[in-house]
Design a protein around this motif. Sequence first.
Motif, short mmCIF file in Angstrom:
data_model
loop_
_atom_site.label_atom_id
_atom_site.label_comp_id
_atom_site.label_asym_id
_atom_site.label_seq_id
_atom_site.Cartn_x
_atom_site.Cartn_y
_atom_site.Cartn_z
N ASN A 53 6.85 -16.69 -5.24
CA ASN A 53 7.62 -15.59 -5.85
C ASN A 53 8.00 -14.60 -4.74
N VAL A 99 10.52 -5.66 -13.86
CA VAL A 99 11.71 -4.81 -13.96
C VAL A 99 12.88 -5.71 -14.36
N GLY A 124 10.37 -12.49 -4.09
CA GLY A 124 10.71 -11.09 -4.35
C GLY A 124 9.46 -10.25 -4.58
N ARG A 161 16.82 -3.70 -10.83
CA ARG A 161 15.99 -3.94 -9.63
C ARG A 161 16.57 -3.28 -8.38
N ARG A 162 15.70 -3.12 -7.41
CA ARG A 162 16.03 -2.54 -6.10
C ARG A 162 16.53 -1.11 -6.24
N THR A 163 16.04 -0.41 -7.25
CA THR A 163 16.35 1.02 -7.38
C THR A 163 15.07 1.84 -7.39
N GLY A 164 13.96 1.22 -7.05
CA GLY A 164 12.71 1.97 -6.96
C GLY A 164 11.90 2.03 -8.24
N HIS A 205 5.60 -4.58 0.95
CA HIS A 205 6.21 -3.26 1.16
C HIS A 205 5.31 -2.15 0.60
N ALA A 212 9.97 -0.34 -9.77
CA ALA A 212 8.62 -0.88 -9.62
C ALA A 212 7.78 0.01 -8.71
N THR A 213 8.40 0.58 -7.69
CA THR A 213 7.67 1.49 -6.79
C THR A 213 7.13 2.68 -7.57
N ALA A 271 7.37 -9.87 -1.39
CA ALA A 271 7.98 -8.87 -0.50
C ALA A 271 7.72 -7.46 -1.03
N ILE A 297 3.64 -6.40 -13.69
CA ILE A 297 4.67 -5.42 -13.33
C ILE A 297 5.99 -6.17 -13.40
N TYR A 314 5.16 -6.45 -2.85
CA TYR A 314 3.76 -6.07 -2.64
C TYR A 314 3.47 -5.79 -1.16
C1 LIG Z 1 8.91 -7.68 -8.08
C2 LIG Z 1 9.67 -6.63 -8.91
C3 LIG Z 1 8.70 -6.01 -9.91
C4 LIG Z 1 10.22 -5.55 -7.96
O1 LIG Z 1 10.84 -4.54 -8.76
P1 LIG Z 1 11.94 -3.51 -8.16
O2 LIG Z 1 12.04 -2.36 -9.11
O3 LIG Z 1 13.18 -4.24 -7.85
O4 LIG Z 1 11.25 -3.03 -6.81
P2 LIG Z 1 11.63 -1.71 -5.93
O5 LIG Z 1 13.06 -1.35 -6.15
O6 LIG Z 1 10.63 -0.65 -6.22
O7 LIG Z 1 11.44 -2.29 -4.45
C5 LIG Z 1 10.76 -1.57 -3.42
C6 LIG Z 1 10.84 -2.37 -2.14
O8 LIG Z 1 10.14 -3.64 -2.31
C7 LIG Z 1 10.84 -4.66 -1.57
N1 LIG Z 1 11.45 -5.60 -2.51
C8 LIG Z 1 11.52 -5.50 -3.86
N2 LIG Z 1 12.12 -6.60 -4.40
C9 LIG Z 1 12.44 -7.39 -3.35
C10 LIG Z 1 13.09 -8.65 -3.27
N3 LIG Z 1 13.53 -9.32 -4.36
N4 LIG Z 1 13.26 -9.19 -2.04
C11 LIG Z 1 12.83 -8.55 -0.93
N5 LIG Z 1 12.21 -7.34 -0.94
C12 LIG Z 1 12.02 -6.78 -2.15
C13 LIG Z 1 11.93 -3.94 -0.80
O9 LIG Z 1 11.36 -3.51 0.43
C14 LIG Z 1 12.23 -2.76 -1.70
O10 LIG Z 1 12.82 -1.67 -1.02
P3 LIG Z 1 14.44 -1.66 -0.81
O11 LIG Z 1 15.08 -2.01 -2.13
O12 LIG Z 1 14.72 -0.25 -0.36
O13 LIG Z 1 14.73 -2.70 0.24
C15 LIG Z 1 10.89 -7.28 -9.66
O14 LIG Z 1 11.64 -8.05 -8.74
C16 LIG Z 1 10.51 -8.16 -10.85
O15 LIG Z 1 10.35 -7.67 -11.97
N6 LIG Z 1 10.37 -9.49 -10.62
C17 LIG Z 1 10.09 -10.41 -11.74
C18 LIG Z 1 8.72 -10.22 -12.32
C19 LIG Z 1 7.64 -10.47 -11.29
O16 LIG Z 1 7.69 -11.43 -10.53
N7 LIG Z 1 6.61 -9.59 -11.30
C20 LIG Z 1 5.46 -9.71 -10.43
C21 LIG Z 1 4.54 -10.74 -10.97
S1 LIG Z 1 3.05 -10.83 -10.01
#
Ligand SMILES: CC(C)(COP(=O)(O)OP(=O)(O)OC[C@H]1O[C@@H](n2cnc3c(N)ncnc32)[C@H](O)[C@@H]1OP(=O)(O)O)[C@@H](O)C(=O)NCCC(=O)NCCS
Length: 159
Positions: free
Chosen positions: A124, A87, A126, A92-95, A133, A97-98, A129, A85, A131
């Motif tokens: 990792n 983004v 971010g 990021r932080r716009t929902g 959540h 991945a959710t 956190a 997964i 997962y």
């Molecule tokens: C992890 C990842 C997929 C999250 O994607 P995202 O679209 O930003 O996630 P969302 O916006 O749906 O986040 C939902 C909630 O998760 C938590 N969250 C997401 N990213 C976070 C971060 N960097 N730090 C803390 N909390 C985080 C928060 O509670 C967030 O809600 P909020 O923004 O209202 O506070 C993204 O950071 C990413 O692509 N990282 C690099 C690739 C990676 O590591 N993938 C996973 C490999 S196992």
Amino acid sequence: MSAGEPPALRIARPADVSRLVALEAALFGVDAWSADLVAEELTGPGRTVVVAAPPAGGPGTPSAGPVVGYAVLGVAGDVADLLRIGVAPEARRTGVATALLAAVLDVARQAGAERLLLEVAAGNAGAVAFYAHAGFAEIHRRPRYYRDGSDALVLQREL
Ligand SMILES: CC(C)(COP(=O)(O)OP(=O)(O)OC[C@H]1O[C@@H](n2cnc3c(N)ncnc32)[C@H](O)[C@@H]1OP(=O)(O)O)[C@@H](O)C(=O)NCCC(=O)NCCS
């Protein structure tokens, strides 16, 4: 994409491979999947690749912007694996991945899976956190699993 605007999701198509390979390289570095691997995921047995692209911006604009996120699911029997997964940093932080996770959870349930597993590097922050959540719980830790010596966490969510 602005916060609160739901990302448009769809199943990945062959034309997405080059964008997905670019995202792989940007997000996963030395562990990035090659174009061949990405293409195999699009058609592999039990595999589903969902992509997120910003919705249309109005008349005269393209129907959707570039893919900003993706999730790769594998289902085998009652166990599903979230294989990827990711983004783009600017989305990021716009929902995104959710929304991607909700989509693959639906696919996994419909395929008869009872739990979703994944591996994530313990450092990792971010992703860990995200997962937490999303309701995942740690069920196992693999010491020094990654090339850099860091541990892997195995996380699970019941479906
Ligand atoms: C992890 C990842 C997929 C999250 O994607 P995202 O679209 O930003 O996630 P969302 O916006 O749906 O986040 C939902 C909630 O998760 C938590 N969250 C997401 N990213 C976070 C971060 N960097 N730090 C803390 N909390 C985080 C928060 O509670 C967030 O809600 P909020 O923004 O209202 O506070 C993204 O950071 C990413 O692509 N990282 C690099 C690739 C990676 O590591 N993938 C996973 C490999 S196992």
